[in-house]
Design an enzyme around this catalytic site. Structure first.
Site: not given
Length: 231
Positions: A105, A170
């Site tokens: 991610s 993230h």
């Protein structure tokens, strides 16, 4: 995908692989007790928490990554991706110090956020008739994947007292995409200040990496962080 299939067969689990006690024993994921093994700051991208995790990351890479590579070239996209991956694990080591990290991610969010910012800056010069739809789909995938990551982080851990993988990678990817990624991607209207910004962001990123290295060497002992038992 090959690594995911291998561990799926090994663990006999395809959804929420992270709930298997053997998941974090792999030499690939980042774990705070194994932070001296430098390759883990990058190799964690080959491990995923489950098929839903892998599927969402693949969807975003195919939706955004492939078109970006066709336009900007593999070197630029590869640079953004690797920088996002490294920033993701370092951000976790600074913010969520006791948590492990898995998944791509960090790199994926760096690509997607850089693309979205680039589209906004060059909206009038882009002639792609599906640009609005592609942006909307990318935002939906990002929101779903991030929500899944936050939920999983606070889900009862499979290996107490070790927490589930962190979602902070993230955030590291998004910051890289909105800063370094924007200036690495070729703009349709080149300006002199963009070259200046490129070196500023490269320098800031380099300083952050150095800070992350020193943090991992000294901060854990100075702050007396209670780390989970190594898997």
């Amino acid at each position: 995908m090959v690594v995911f299939v291998y561990y799926g067969l090994l663990l006999d689990r395809w959804v929420l692989q992270v709930s298997s006690p053997s998941f974090l024993k792999s030499p690939l994921p980042y774990h705070p007790q194994r932070r001296a093994q430098a390759w883990r700051y990058l190799s964690y991208i080959f491990m995923h928490a489950g098929i839903e995790h892998l599927g969402l990351n693949m969807a975003m890479q195919l939706l955004v990554g492939v078109p970006l590579e066709m336009v900007h070239g593999a070197a630029r996209i590869g640079l953004i991706y690797v920088c996002g991956v490294l920033a993701g694990s370092l951000v976790v080591s600074v913010i969520d110090m006791a948590a492990p990290v898995v998944g791509s991610s960090g790199g994926v969010y760096a690509l997607v956020s850089a693309h979205l910012a680039n589209v906004v800056m060059n909206w009038s010069g882009m002639k792609c008739q599906f640009k609005l739809f592609r942006m909307a789909m990318a935002l939906v995938c990002m929101s779903v994947e991030f929500g899944r990551a936050v939920w999983l982080r606070f889900y009862p851990p499979a290996m107490p007292p070790c927490p589930n993988p962190s979602f902070c990678a993230h955030l590291g990817g998004v910051v890289v995409g909105l800063t370094l990624g924007v200036v690495v991607l070729q703009n349709y209207e080149q300006r002199l200040h963009e070259q200046f910004l490129f070196w500023i962001f490269i320098s800031v990123y380099g300083l952050f990496v150095l800070f992350g290295i020193f943090w991992n060497v000294f901060a854990y002992s100075l702050l007396d962080v209670k780390l989970p038992t190594a898997p």
